[in-house]
Write a protein that holds these residues in place. Structure first.
Motif, mmCIF file in Angstrom:
data_model
loop_
_atom_site.group_PDB
_atom_site.id
_atom_site.type_symbol
_atom_site.label_atom_id
_atom_site.label_comp_id
_atom_site.label_asym_id
_atom_site.label_seq_id
_atom_site.Cartn_x
_atom_site.Cartn_y
_atom_site.Cartn_z
ATOM 1 N N LYS A 243 0.291 -1.346 0.082
ATOM 2 C CA LYS A 243 0.011 -0.004 -0.149
ATOM 3 C C LYS A 243 1.154 1.423 -0.118
ATOM 4 O O LYS A 243 2.014 0.996 0.344
ATOM 5 C CB LYS A 243 -0.901 0.204 1.190
ATOM 6 C CG LYS A 243 -1.982 -0.959 1.407
ATOM 7 C CD LYS A 243 -2.891 -0.556 0.743
ATOM 8 C CE LYS A 243 -4.067 -1.613 0.565
ATOM 9 N NZ LYS A 243 -5.819 -1.263 -0.213
ATOM 10 N N THR A 244 0.430 2.455 -0.442
ATOM 11 C CA THR A 244 0.946 3.886 -0.697
ATOM 12 C C THR A 244 0.292 4.591 0.449
ATOM 13 O O THR A 244 -0.014 4.288 1.131
ATOM 14 C CB THR A 244 0.379 4.202 -1.991
ATOM 15 O OG1 THR A 244 0.939 3.741 -3.074
ATOM 16 C CG2 THR A 244 1.616 5.608 -1.865
ATOM 17 N N PHE A 245 1.843 4.851 1.629
ATOM 18 C CA PHE A 245 1.543 5.986 2.699
ATOM 19 C C PHE A 245 1.358 6.736 2.746
ATOM 20 O O PHE A 245 1.687 7.617 1.287
ATOM 21 C CB PHE A 245 2.809 5.715 3.171
ATOM 22 C CG PHE A 245 2.940 4.188 4.207
ATOM 23 C CD1 PHE A 245 1.997 3.513 5.959
ATOM 24 C CD2 PHE A 245 3.341 3.084 4.121
ATOM 25 C CE1 PHE A 245 2.744 2.694 5.618
ATOM 26 C CE2 PHE A 245 3.957 1.970 4.175
ATOM 27 C CZ PHE A 245 3.275 1.697 5.248
ATOM 28 N N SER B 103 -4.710 3.658 9.130
ATOM 29 C CA SER B 103 -5.727 2.932 8.675
ATOM 30 C C SER B 103 -4.891 3.455 7.059
ATOM 31 O O SER B 103 -4.389 4.151 6.042
ATOM 32 C CB SER B 103 -6.666 2.866 8.145
ATOM 33 O OG SER B 103 -7.592 2.504 7.387
ATOM 34 N N LEU B 104 -4.641 1.701 5.671
ATOM 35 C CA LEU B 104 -4.059 2.557 4.380
ATOM 36 C C LEU B 104 -5.557 1.505 4.097
ATOM 37 O O LEU B 104 -5.577 1.782 2.540
ATOM 38 C CB LEU B 104 -2.911 0.866 4.560
ATOM 39 C CG LEU B 104 -1.967 1.815 5.681
ATOM 40 C CD1 LEU B 104 -0.440 1.396 4.650
ATOM 41 C CD2 LEU B 104 -1.565 2.963 5.159
ATOM 42 N N ARG B 105 -7.047 1.101 4.551
ATOM 43 C CA ARG B 105 -7.755 0.521 4.237
ATOM 44 C C ARG B 105 -8.203 1.962 2.865
ATOM 45 O O ARG B 105 -8.593 3.048 3.557
ATOM 46 C CB ARG B 105 -9.024 0.400 4.787
ATOM 47 C CG ARG B 105 -8.364 -0.609 6.070
ATOM 48 C CD ARG B 105 -8.980 -1.449 7.078
ATOM 49 N NE ARG B 105 -9.490 0.121 8.021
ATOM 50 C CZ ARG B 105 -10.546 -0.035 9.045
ATOM 51 N NH1 ARG B 105 -10.580 -1.383 9.692
ATOM 52 N NH2 ARG B 105 -10.998 0.631 9.791
ATOM 53 N N ASP B 106 -9.475 1.346 2.232
ATOM 54 C CA ASP B 106 -9.825 2.209 1.100
ATOM 55 C C ASP B 106 -10.644 2.858 1.651
ATOM 56 O O ASP B 106 -10.520 4.558 1.856
ATOM 57 C CB ASP B 106 -10.666 1.752 -0.187
ATOM 58 C CG ASP B 106 -9.915 1.034 -0.966
ATOM 59 O OD1 ASP B 106 -8.097 1.215 -0.890
ATOM 60 O OD2 ASP B 106 -9.911 0.215 -1.289
ATOM 61 N N LYS B 107 -11.574 2.766 2.346
ATOM 62 C CA LYS B 107 -12.538 3.438 3.117
ATOM 63 C C LYS B 107 -12.414 4.112 4.787
ATOM 64 O O LYS B 107 -13.288 4.708 4.634
ATOM 65 C CB LYS B 107 -13.880 2.112 3.867
ATOM 66 C CG LYS B 107 -13.058 1.741 5.124
ATOM 67 C CD LYS B 107 -13.809 0.422 6.307
ATOM 68 C CE LYS B 107 -13.627 0.137 7.214
ATOM 69 N NZ LYS B 107 -14.838 -1.089 7.842
ATOM 70 N N GLU C 192 -8.665 -9.374 11.484
ATOM 71 C CA GLU C 192 -9.631 -7.826 10.961
ATOM 72 C C GLU C 192 -8.954 -6.087 10.447
ATOM 73 O O GLU C 192 -9.438 -5.122 10.628
ATOM 74 C CB GLU C 192 -10.542 -7.715 12.229
ATOM 75 C CG GLU C 192 -10.636 -7.257 13.209
ATOM 76 C CD GLU C 192 -10.130 -8.336 14.382
ATOM 77 O OE1 GLU C 192 -10.148 -8.237 15.774
ATOM 78 O OE2 GLU C 192 -10.059 -9.233 13.559
ATOM 79 N N LEU C 193 -7.344 -6.720 11.461
ATOM 80 C CA LEU C 193 -6.304 -4.980 11.610
ATOM 81 C C LEU C 193 -5.698 -5.027 10.178
ATOM 82 O O LEU C 193 -5.156 -4.329 9.909
ATOM 83 C CB LEU C 193 -5.723 -5.432 12.409
ATOM 84 C CG LEU C 193 -6.413 -5.019 13.797
ATOM 85 C CD1 LEU C 193 -5.219 -5.171 14.953
ATOM 86 C CD2 LEU C 193 -7.555 -3.831 14.156
ATOM 87 N N LYS C 194 -6.021 -6.257 9.400
ATOM 88 C CA LYS C 194 -5.108 -6.033 7.701
ATOM 89 C C LYS C 194 -5.132 -4.598 6.846
ATOM 90 O O LYS C 194 -6.370 -3.846 7.653
ATOM 91 C CB LYS C 194 -5.727 -7.026 7.184
ATOM 92 C CG LYS C 194 -4.710 -7.083 5.508
ATOM 93 C CD LYS C 194 -5.243 -8.008 4.948
ATOM 94 C CE LYS C 194 -4.186 -8.305 3.436
ATOM 95 N NZ LYS C 194 -4.336 -7.759 2.423
ATOM 96 N N ASN C 195 -3.767 -3.987 6.704
ATOM 97 C CA ASN C 195 -3.893 -2.870 6.608
ATOM 98 C C ASN C 195 -3.906 -1.017 7.215
ATOM 99 O O ASN C 195 -4.048 -0.512 7.239
ATOM 100 C CB ASN C 195 -4.726 -2.430 4.909
ATOM 101 C CG ASN C 195 -4.272 -3.262 3.507
ATOM 102 O OD1 ASN C 195 -3.692 -3.221 3.850
ATOM 103 N ND2 ASN C 195 -5.843 -3.810 3.298
ATOM 104 N N MET C 196 -4.095 -1.809 8.544
ATOM 105 C CA MET C 196 -3.936 -1.535 10.312
ATOM 106 C C MET C 196 -2.018 -1.186 10.014
ATOM 107 O O MET C 196 -2.199 -2.431 10.907
ATOM 108 C CB MET C 196 -4.917 -1.643 10.625
ATOM 109 C CG MET C 196 -6.202 -1.607 10.855
ATOM 110 S SD MET C 196 -7.403 0.133 9.928
ATOM 111 C CE MET C 196 -7.055 0.444 11.866
ATOM 112 N N ILE C 197 -1.377 -0.494 10.389
ATOM 113 C CA ILE C 197 -0.287 -0.170 10.586
ATOM 114 C C ILE C 197 0.573 0.251 11.870
ATOM 115 O O ILE C 197 -0.409 1.675 11.925
ATOM 116 C CB ILE C 197 1.071 0.816 9.213
ATOM 117 C CG1 ILE C 197 0.338 0.239 7.960
ATOM 118 C CG2 ILE C 197 2.103 0.297 9.393
ATOM 119 C CD1 ILE C 197 0.645 -1.486 7.757
ATOM 120 N N PRO C 198 0.718 -0.290 12.449
ATOM 121 C CA PRO C 198 1.011 -0.237 14.084
ATOM 122 C C PRO C 198 2.650 0.566 13.925
ATOM 123 O O PRO C 198 3.590 0.504 13.731
ATOM 124 C CB PRO C 198 0.393 -1.667 15.212
ATOM 125 C CG PRO C 198 1.896 -2.167 13.665
ATOM 126 C CD PRO C 198 0.932 -2.080 12.873
#
Length: 134
Positions: free
Chosen positions: A26-28, A100-104, A81-87
């Motif tokens: 994903k792009t940050f 969050s790198l999720r689309d929503k 469920e935390l996929k694409n959520m970068i700690p």
């Protein structure tokens, strides 16, 4: 506002950040990338105590004992469920701040409350999060 950080890990090169971005797929947000190219992990100066948001420190990318990559994969392994959520940081109670790198809700900041297994909204953007720490 620029945030002073103490004890960062080894400085990242743009290529190393790009490799991390490729690993995640994903792009940050630009402000996240710019912050990490300047400060790869670290802590707020003691002059900022008590820490806003019970903030403990930023998790480094690639370097350090437990970098973001390991933290992310461990978290997603336990909580898919935390996929694409970068700690990228943690608080004094061991909870993780997530980008969050999720689309929503791309770019928003949350906190994962480990004991409650609950996601809490923190800010609209990484810049807003940084400003809250200043």
């Amino acid at each position: 506002m620029r945030l002073a950080i103490e004890e960062p890990e080894k400085k990242l090169t743009p290529d190393e950040f790009f490799e991390f971005q490729q690993l995640v797929g994903k792009t940050f947000p630009d402000e996240f990338r710019d912050f990490y190219l300047e400060n790869n992990g670290g802590y707020l100066p003691e002059s900022v105590q008590p820490s806003p948001l019970l903030f403990s420190g930023f998790i480094p990318i690639k370097y350090g004992r437990v970098p973001i990559e390991k933290t992310y994969y461990d978290l997603v392994d336990d909580f898919p469920e935390l996929k694409n959520m970068i700690p990228f940081a943690d608080d004094e109670g061991g909870n993780c701040f997530l980008l969050s790198l999720r689309d929503k809700d791309y770019g928003r900041i949350y906190i994962w409350l480990m004991d409650e297994k609950e996601l809490g909204f923190v800010s609209q953007s990484f810049d807003e999060f940084i400003n809250a720490l200043s």
